[in-house]
Design a protein around this motif. Structure first.
Motif, PDB file in Angstrom:
ATOM      1  N   HIS A  67       0.827  -1.203   0.000  1.00 24.01           N
ATOM      2  CA  HIS A  67       0.000   0.000   0.000  1.00 24.01           C
ATOM      3  C   HIS A  67       0.861   1.252   0.000  1.00 24.01           C
ATOM      4  O   HIS A  67       1.793   1.353   0.801  1.00 24.01           O
ATOM      5  CB  HIS A  67      -0.858   0.046   1.271  1.00 24.01           C
ATOM      6  CG  HIS A  67      -1.611  -1.209   1.540  1.00 24.01           C
ATOM      7  ND1 HIS A  67      -1.029  -2.306   2.151  1.00 24.01           N
ATOM      8  CD2 HIS A  67      -2.889  -1.553   1.273  1.00 24.01           C
ATOM      9  CE1 HIS A  67      -1.926  -3.271   2.250  1.00 24.01           C
ATOM     10  NE2 HIS A  67      -3.062  -2.848   1.723  1.00 24.01           N
ATOM     11  N   GLU A 107      -8.039   0.227   3.356  1.00 29.98           N
ATOM     12  CA  GLU A 107      -9.004   0.992   2.568  1.00 29.98           C
ATOM     13  C   GLU A 107      -8.582   2.437   2.292  1.00 29.98           C
ATOM     14  O   GLU A 107      -9.040   3.022   1.327  1.00 29.98           O
ATOM     15  CB  GLU A 107     -10.357   0.983   3.294  1.00 29.98           C
ATOM     16  CG  GLU A 107     -10.927  -0.399   3.465  1.00 29.98           C
ATOM     17  CD  GLU A 107     -12.106  -0.666   2.562  1.00 29.98           C
ATOM     18  OE1 GLU A 107     -12.897   0.243   2.347  1.00 29.98           O
ATOM     19  OE2 GLU A 107     -12.195  -1.793   2.079  1.00 29.98           O
ATOM     20  N   ASP A 108      -7.718   3.002   3.133  1.00 33.27           N
ATOM     21  CA  ASP A 108      -7.356   4.413   2.974  1.00 33.27           C
ATOM     22  C   ASP A 108      -6.042   4.619   2.238  1.00 33.27           C
ATOM     23  O   ASP A 108      -5.476   5.714   2.269  1.00 33.27           O
ATOM     24  CB  ASP A 108      -7.310   5.096   4.348  1.00 33.27           C
ATOM     25  CG  ASP A 108      -8.697   5.165   4.984  1.00 33.27           C
ATOM     26  OD1 ASP A 108      -9.689   5.273   4.239  1.00 33.27           O
ATOM     27  OD2 ASP A 108      -8.789   5.085   6.219  1.00 33.27           O
ATOM     28  N   GLU A 110      -3.588   5.277  -0.946  1.00 32.81           N
ATOM     29  CA  GLU A 110      -3.695   6.001  -2.219  1.00 32.81           C
ATOM     30  C   GLU A 110      -3.687   5.029  -3.389  1.00 32.81           C
ATOM     31  O   GLU A 110      -4.382   5.231  -4.367  1.00 32.81           O
ATOM     32  CB  GLU A 110      -2.532   6.990  -2.367  1.00 32.81           C
ATOM     33  CG  GLU A 110      -2.690   8.235  -1.537  1.00 32.81           C
ATOM     34  CD  GLU A 110      -3.919   9.025  -1.928  1.00 32.81           C
ATOM     35  OE1 GLU A 110      -4.010   9.488  -3.095  1.00 32.81           O
ATOM     36  OE2 GLU A 110      -4.800   9.186  -1.069  1.00 32.81           O
ATOM     37  N   ALA A 111      -2.861   4.006  -3.288  1.00 32.00           N
ATOM     38  CA  ALA A 111      -2.787   2.951  -4.294  1.00 32.00           C
ATOM     39  C   ALA A 111      -2.336   1.681  -3.578  1.00 32.00           C
ATOM     40  O   ALA A 111      -1.666   1.751  -2.550  1.00 32.00           O
ATOM     41  CB  ALA A 111      -1.809   3.323  -5.408  1.00 32.00           C
ATOM     42  N   GLY A 138      -6.781   1.946  -6.447  1.00 36.27           N
ATOM     43  CA  GLY A 138      -6.259   3.210  -5.946  1.00 36.27           C
ATOM     44  C   GLY A 138      -7.076   4.383  -6.419  1.00 36.27           C
ATOM     45  O   GLY A 138      -8.087   4.230  -7.100  1.00 36.27           O
ATOM     46  N   ARG A 139      -6.597   5.552  -6.066  1.00 35.85           N
ATOM     47  CA  ARG A 139      -7.318   6.787  -6.337  1.00 35.85           C
ATOM     48  C   ARG A 139      -7.043   7.386  -7.706  1.00 35.85           C
ATOM     49  O   ARG A 139      -7.715   8.306  -8.109  1.00 35.85           O
ATOM     50  CB  ARG A 139      -6.989   7.803  -5.246  1.00 35.85           C
ATOM     51  CG  ARG A 139      -7.349   7.298  -3.864  1.00 35.85           C
ATOM     52  CD  ARG A 139      -7.350   8.409  -2.848  1.00 35.85           C
ATOM     53  NE  ARG A 139      -7.306   7.943  -1.487  1.00 35.85           N
ATOM     54  CZ  ARG A 139      -8.222   7.239  -0.863  1.00 35.85           C
ATOM     55  NH1 ARG A 139      -9.309   6.870  -1.494  1.00 35.85           N
ATOM     56  NH2 ARG A 139      -8.075   6.875   0.388  1.00 35.85           N
ATOM     57  N   GLY A 140      -6.040   6.935  -8.429  1.00 40.86           N
ATOM     58  CA  GLY A 140      -5.783   7.395  -9.791  1.00 40.86           C
ATOM     59  C   GLY A 140      -5.193   8.791  -9.861  1.00 40.86           C
ATOM     60  O   GLY A 140      -4.428   9.209  -9.002  1.00 40.86           O
ATOM     61  N   GLU A 141      -5.583   9.523 -10.882  1.00 39.78           N
ATOM     62  CA  GLU A 141      -4.995  10.833 -11.180  1.00 39.78           C
ATOM     63  C   GLU A 141      -5.201  11.874 -10.090  1.00 39.78           C
ATOM     64  O   GLU A 141      -4.413  12.794  -9.955  1.00 39.78           O
ATOM     65  CB  GLU A 141      -5.546  11.368 -12.507  1.00 39.78           C
ATOM     66  CG  GLU A 141      -5.158  10.529 -13.704  1.00 39.78           C
ATOM     67  CD  GLU A 141      -3.663  10.462 -13.927  1.00 39.78           C
ATOM     68  OE1 GLU A 141      -2.968  11.484 -13.765  1.00 39.78           O
ATOM     69  OE2 GLU A 141      -3.181   9.357 -14.254  1.00 39.78           O
ATOM     70  N   SER A 142      -6.268  11.777  -9.314  1.00 41.17           N
ATOM     71  CA  SER A 142      -6.546  12.781  -8.282  1.00 41.17           C
ATOM     72  C   SER A 142      -5.836  12.465  -6.965  1.00 41.17           C
ATOM     73  O   SER A 142      -6.149  13.035  -5.933  1.00 41.17           O
ATOM     74  CB  SER A 142      -8.053  12.881  -8.041  1.00 41.17           C
ATOM     75  OG  SER A 142      -8.534  11.656  -7.522  1.00 41.17           O
ATOM     76  N   ALA A 143      -4.876  11.578  -7.024  1.00 43.72           N
ATOM     77  CA  ALA A 143      -4.198  11.123  -5.816  1.00 43.72           C
ATOM     78  C   ALA A 143      -3.425  12.254  -5.130  1.00 43.72           C
ATOM     79  O   ALA A 143      -2.972  13.198  -5.758  1.00 43.72           O
ATOM     80  CB  ALA A 143      -3.250   9.983  -6.155  1.00 43.72           C
ATOM     81  N   GLU A 144      -3.276  12.108  -3.830  1.00 38.59           N
ATOM     82  CA  GLU A 144      -2.505  13.042  -3.008  1.00 38.59           C
ATOM     83  C   GLU A 144      -1.016  12.708  -3.115  1.00 38.59           C
ATOM     84  O   GLU A 144      -0.663  11.596  -3.481  1.00 38.59           O
ATOM     85  CB  GLU A 144      -2.956  12.914  -1.547  1.00 38.59           C
ATOM     86  CG  GLU A 144      -4.383  13.335  -1.300  1.00 38.59           C
ATOM     87  CD  GLU A 144      -4.595  14.825  -1.503  1.00 38.59           C
ATOM     88  OE1 GLU A 144      -3.712  15.613  -1.118  1.00 38.59           O
ATOM     89  OE2 GLU A 144      -5.634  15.185  -2.071  1.00 38.59           O
TER      90      GLU A 144
END
Length: 162
Positions: A67, A107-108, A110-111, A138-144
């Motif tokens: 993760h 679950e939290d 980013e990828a 994961g969260r893709g392009e909007s990732a932190e």
């Protein structure tokens, strides 16, 4: 300063949390040594310290989950890096679910990906687990921005390194 420190102190790799589950036992730790190690087929290696509980669970696991955390998840990094599963349940209060092959997926993240263990390779005080990805998300392009070594330097290891 030892000569290699001139090189090593310049590195700032992404940190990851590796989780393992076998026979109802869960474990996880913060890892600074990991990398893609093959393009075709895709393979990824994570290095686990042979001194910690996660290694003891992972050494018989068929799959591991890897993760990437956002910088704002420093508390999660502290939990998995600064505590030992020998004393506490690191998963208490952390959102997770069961993934492929019984893997523990945070679950939290980013990828993340779940990888089937292809081989294990000793490497000093760590063992490399070469993984074949079988599930991911994961969260893709909007990732932190991701948590990096520089962000985690204040975390004292739950297990001593020697």
């Amino acid at each position: 300063m030892p000569a290699m420190d001139v090189f090593l102190h310049r590195l700032d790799p992404d940190m990851c949390v590796v989780t393992a589950a076998v026979g109802g036992e869960r474990a996880g730790c913060l890892v600074g040594f990991s990398s893609q190690c093959s393009l075709d087929p895709v393979r990824y290696v994570v290095w686990l310290s042979d001194a910690n509980r996660t290694f003891r669970v992972a050494r018989t696991a068929d799959v591991l989950a890897v993760h990437l955390l956002a910088r704002d998840r420093h508390g999660t990094a502290e939990r998995f890096g600064g505590l030992t599963g020998d004393d506490v349940d690191k998963f208490r209060g952390v959102r997770w679910r069961e993934g492929y092959g019984g893997a523990v997926v945070l679950e939290d993240a980013e990828a993340w990906f779940v990888g089937r263990v292809v081989t294990r390779a000793p490497g000093g005080d760590h063992v490399g687990f070469v993984l074949e990805p079988v599930e991911w998300g994961g969260r893709g392009e909007s990732a932190e921005p991701l948590l990096r070594l520089a962000d985690a330097r204040t975390i004292r290891p739950g297990h001593p390194v020697d």
